[in-house]
Write a protein that holds these residues in place. Structure first.
Motif, PDB file in Angstrom:
ATOM      1  N   ASP A  46       0.885  -1.233   0.074  1.00 37.23           N
ATOM      2  CA  ASP A  46      -0.197  -0.105  -0.133  1.00 37.23           C
ATOM      3  C   ASP A  46       0.890   1.363   0.119  1.00 37.23           C
ATOM      4  OD1 ASP A  46      -2.583  -1.469   0.423  1.00 37.23           O
ATOM      5  OD2 ASP A  46      -1.641  -1.937   2.238  1.00 37.23           O
ATOM      6  N   VAL A  47       1.917   1.171   0.754  1.00 33.26           N
ATOM      7  CA  VAL A  47       2.879   2.247   0.525  1.00 33.26           C
ATOM      8  C   VAL A  47       4.388   1.794   0.463  1.00 33.26           C
ATOM      9  CG1 VAL A  47       3.777   4.338   2.332  1.00 33.26           C
ATOM     10  CG2 VAL A  47       1.545   3.138   2.812  1.00 33.26           C
ATOM     11  N   ILE A  48       5.020   2.514  -0.578  1.00 30.62           N
ATOM     12  CA  ILE A  48       6.188   2.327  -0.930  1.00 30.62           C
ATOM     13  C   ILE A  48       7.437   3.276  -0.409  1.00 30.62           C
ATOM     14  CG2 ILE A  48       7.752   1.830  -2.894  1.00 30.62           C
ATOM     15  CD1 ILE A  48       5.126   0.173  -2.553  1.00 30.62           C
ATOM     16  N   MET A  49       8.260   3.019   0.639  1.00 28.54           N
ATOM     17  CA  MET A  49       9.018   3.787   1.117  1.00 28.54           C
ATOM     18  C   MET A  49      10.479   3.965   0.317  1.00 28.54           C
ATOM     19  SD  MET A  49      10.966   3.761   4.880  1.00 28.54           S
ATOM     20  CE  MET A  49       9.661   3.919   5.825  1.00 28.54           C
ATOM     21  N   LEU A  50      10.563   4.879  -0.443  1.00 33.82           N
ATOM     22  CA  LEU A  50      11.736   5.218  -0.998  1.00 33.82           C
ATOM     23  C   LEU A  50      12.750   5.642  -0.208  1.00 33.82           C
ATOM     24  CD1 LEU A  50      10.052   7.189  -4.164  1.00 33.82           C
ATOM     25  CD2 LEU A  50      10.551   4.762  -3.969  1.00 33.82           C
ATOM     26  N   ASP A  51      13.646   4.750   0.374  1.00 34.24           N
ATOM     27  CA  ASP A  51      14.637   4.996   1.483  1.00 34.24           C
ATOM     28  C   ASP A  51      15.996   5.741   0.955  1.00 34.24           C
ATOM     29  OD1 ASP A  51      15.153   4.875   4.240  1.00 34.24           O
ATOM     30  OD2 ASP A  51      16.644   3.206   3.618  1.00 34.24           O
ATOM     31  N   ASN A  52      16.262   6.685   1.511  1.00 32.11           N
ATOM     32  CA  ASN A  52      17.681   7.556   1.211  1.00 32.11           C
ATOM     33  C   ASN A  52      17.833   7.592  -0.264  1.00 32.11           C
ATOM     34  OD1 ASN A  52      18.806   7.399   3.924  1.00 32.11           O
ATOM     35  ND2 ASN A  52      18.878   5.087   3.677  1.00 32.11           N
ATOM     36  N   LEU A  53      16.737   7.812  -0.966  1.00 30.78           N
ATOM     37  CA  LEU A  53      16.909   8.482  -2.281  1.00 30.78           C
ATOM     38  C   LEU A  53      16.514  10.135  -2.006  1.00 30.78           C
ATOM     39  CD1 LEU A  53      14.671   5.923  -4.594  1.00 30.78           C
ATOM     40  CD2 LEU A  53      17.240   6.214  -4.504  1.00 30.78           C
ATOM     41  N   THR A  54      17.304  10.761  -2.852  1.00 28.44           N
ATOM     42  CA  THR A  54      17.147  12.393  -2.750  1.00 28.44           C
ATOM     43  C   THR A  54      17.171  12.802  -3.962  1.00 28.44           C
ATOM     44  OG1 THR A  54      19.538  12.786  -2.133  1.00 28.44           O
ATOM     45  CG2 THR A  54      18.143  12.347  -0.336  1.00 28.44           C
ATOM     46  N   GLY A  55      16.916  14.369  -3.968  1.00 26.81           N
ATOM     47  CA  GLY A  55      17.266  15.022  -5.302  1.00 26.81           C
ATOM     48  C   GLY A  55      16.637  14.517  -6.531  1.00 26.81           C
ATOM     49  N   ASP A  56      17.291  14.621  -7.582  1.00 24.40           N
ATOM     50  CA  ASP A  56      16.661  14.205  -8.965  1.00 24.40           C
ATOM     51  C   ASP A  56      16.337  12.718  -8.974  1.00 24.40           C
ATOM     52  OD1 ASP A  56      16.762  16.749  -9.856  1.00 24.40           O
ATOM     53  OD2 ASP A  56      18.852  16.366 -10.925  1.00 24.40           O
ATOM     54  N   ALA A  57      17.132  11.819  -8.330  1.00 24.71           N
ATOM     55  CA  ALA A  57      17.065  10.607  -8.455  1.00 24.71           C
ATOM     56  C   ALA A  57      15.666  10.136  -7.772  1.00 24.71           C
ATOM     57  CB  ALA A  57      18.095   9.596  -7.467  1.00 24.71           C
ATOM     58  N   LEU A  58      15.394  10.780  -6.541  1.00 24.18           N
ATOM     59  CA  LEU A  58      14.028  10.573  -5.755  1.00 24.18           C
ATOM     60  C   LEU A  58      12.657  10.989  -6.687  1.00 24.18           C
ATOM     61  CD1 LEU A  58      12.372  10.016  -3.476  1.00 24.18           C
ATOM     62  CD2 LEU A  58      12.847  12.420  -2.751  1.00 24.18           C
ATOM     63  N   VAL A  59      12.895  12.302  -7.359  1.00 27.44           N
ATOM     64  CA  VAL A  59      11.767  12.747  -8.060  1.00 27.44           C
ATOM     65  C   VAL A  59      11.589  11.945  -9.161  1.00 27.44           C
ATOM     66  CG1 VAL A  59      11.063  14.832  -9.222  1.00 27.44           C
ATOM     67  CG2 VAL A  59      12.129  15.033  -7.054  1.00 27.44           C
ATOM     68  N   GLN A  60      12.570  11.596 -10.004  1.00 23.59           N
ATOM     69  CA  GLN A  60      12.490  10.767 -11.078  1.00 23.59           C
ATOM     70  C   GLN A  60      11.841   9.393 -10.866  1.00 23.59           C
ATOM     71  OE1 GLN A  60      16.100  10.883 -13.128  1.00 23.59           O
ATOM     72  NE2 GLN A  60      16.192  13.249 -13.492  1.00 23.59           N
ATOM     73  N   CYS A  61      12.119   8.780  -9.742  1.00 23.42           N
ATOM     74  CA  CYS A  61      11.901   7.685  -9.479  1.00 23.42           C
ATOM     75  C   CYS A  61      10.423   7.728  -9.043  1.00 23.42           C
ATOM     76  CB  CYS A  61      12.640   6.778  -8.258  1.00 23.42           C
ATOM     77  SG  CYS A  61      11.828   5.292  -7.833  1.00 23.42           S
ATOM     78  N   ALA A  62       9.891   8.641  -8.399  1.00 20.99           N
ATOM     79  CA  ALA A  62       8.539   8.775  -7.848  1.00 20.99           C
ATOM     80  C   ALA A  62       7.721   9.061  -8.944  1.00 20.99           C
ATOM     81  CB  ALA A  62       8.368   9.957  -6.854  1.00 20.99           C
ATOM     82  N   GLN A  63       8.052   9.967  -9.880  1.00 16.53           N
ATOM     83  CA  GLN A  63       7.152  10.380 -11.118  1.00 16.53           C
ATOM     84  C   GLN A  63       6.784   9.277 -11.924  1.00 16.53           C
ATOM     85  OE1 GLN A  63       9.441  13.604 -12.794  1.00 16.53           O
ATOM     86  NE2 GLN A  63       8.354  15.168 -11.464  1.00 16.53           N
ATOM     87  N   ARG A  64       7.958   8.470 -12.072  1.00 18.38           N
ATOM     88  CA  ARG A  64       8.046   7.329 -13.106  1.00 18.38           C
ATOM     89  C   ARG A  64       7.070   6.241 -12.594  1.00 18.38           C
ATOM     90  NH1 ARG A  64      12.816   3.273 -14.975  1.00 18.38           N
ATOM     91  NH2 ARG A  64      11.824   2.075 -16.365  1.00 18.38           N
TER      92      ARG A  64
END
Length: 313
Positions: free
Chosen positions: A220-238
């Motif tokens: 239900d919830v995906i914790m994107l752990d220790n991702l920051t900046g462009d890597a975090l945003v790009q992963c989340a948007q994708r």
């Protein structure tokens, strides 16, 4: 705006914790109490630093158990500001002087810690909102053993989400759970077999591929752990674009994306803010958080203080 009655959140058992705190602080003889006796006195609760007032029910319960009364000049959740650097009268406490001093340190410690968490929570939330974050800001379970109720309560008064309260509140599967079961899919399926429909499952992942596996397994919830900046945003948007049901994806699923790991008030605006991210979770609002300094001073004359909120001493 009328502030909520946060005390209504507290469980029936919470006042027994207050009794335990008092017993811990005075396990045998009260030497100082013998010195001062039982004469009725008035004491002033003074704020020595600005902050959000939180922990009122705990403070009240300490003195209620000792036969004292408390009259508040501020409401829980109010922002206390000093006037010209002078200490501000926050409450007036009346009762036998021995009991005022017996409850002093327990009440002050609890109020200072709870107000510190609430103040840090409010500041973090304001920083995230000012940076454009519209989602949920949440605390974590990295609380002080035996003091979680107070710290989680402070988060709520400060305006943030308390995340899961304990291990029973939500299923959270971290790296150790994944390694112990062999895969994300195995861990999620095993958790769902006993947690049923009423418990959310939150899975910690380290990459886009792990996130996809967790989503397809039913997390239900995906914790994107220790991702920051462009890597975090790009992963989340994708992930939202390719897999979320709200984007019209065939066979898409509903899930929340959580950003976590090393987030504090200094970096929250620098790489964790995007509409694809639903939750920012942090321990910075309660670990190593500065207390709000209060003191309790007995008035030798027992004269009543002014009821004006701006009273300063």
């Amino acid at each position: 705006m009328t502030l909520p009655n946060y005390a209504a959140l507290l469980p029936p058992s919470w006042k027994t914790q207050v009794s335990a705190w008092l017993a811990e602080d005075c396990p045998a003889f009260d030497w100082g109490g013998f010195v001062v006796g039982d004469a009725p006195r008035t004491a002033h609760l003074l704020a020595k630093a600005p902050g959000i007032l939180a922990g009122v029910p705990f403070f009240n319960a300490v003195f209620d158990q000792l036969g004292c009364t408390v009259e508040w000049k501020f409401k829980e959740g109010d922002a206390i500001q000093l006037h010209g650097g002078k200490r501000v009268v926050v409450a007036v406490v009346k009762g036998p002087v021995r009991n005022l001093l017996l409850g002093e340190r327990v009440a002050l410690n609890t109020l200072a810690r709870c107000s510190g968490v609430a103040t840090a929570s409010r500041a973090f939330l304001d920083k995230a909102r000012n940076a454009g974050f519209k989602g949920i800001v949440a605390g974590t379970r990295k609380t002080t053993p035996g003091f979680r109720l107070v710290e989680k309560y402070g988060m709520v008064v400060g305006g943030v989400d308390m995340h899961r309260y304990d291990l029973s509140s939500m299923v959270m599967l971290k790296d150790n759970h994944i390694w112990a079961t062999g895969s994300i899919t195995n861990a999620v399926q095993k958790a769902r077999s006993v947690a049923g429909f009423s418990q959310r499952i939150d899975v910690e992942v380290q990459s886009y591929d792990e996130a996809v596996e967790a989503i397809k397994a039913g997390a239900d919830v995906i914790m994107l752990d220790n991702l920051t900046g462009d890597a975090l945003v790009q992963c989340a948007q994708r992930l939202k674009t390719e897999l979320h049901a709200s984007r019209g994806v065939a066979g898409g699923r509903s899930f929340l994306l959580e950003s976590s790991g090393g987030i504090d008030i200094d970096n929250v605006a620098g790489g964790h803010v995007d509409d694809a991210i639903d939750i920012i979770s942090t321990s910075a609002i309660h670990q190593s958080t500065k207390h709000i300094d209060f003191s309790l001073k007995v008035d030798p004359s027992s004269a009543s203080s002014s009821s004006d909120q701006s009273t300063a001493v």
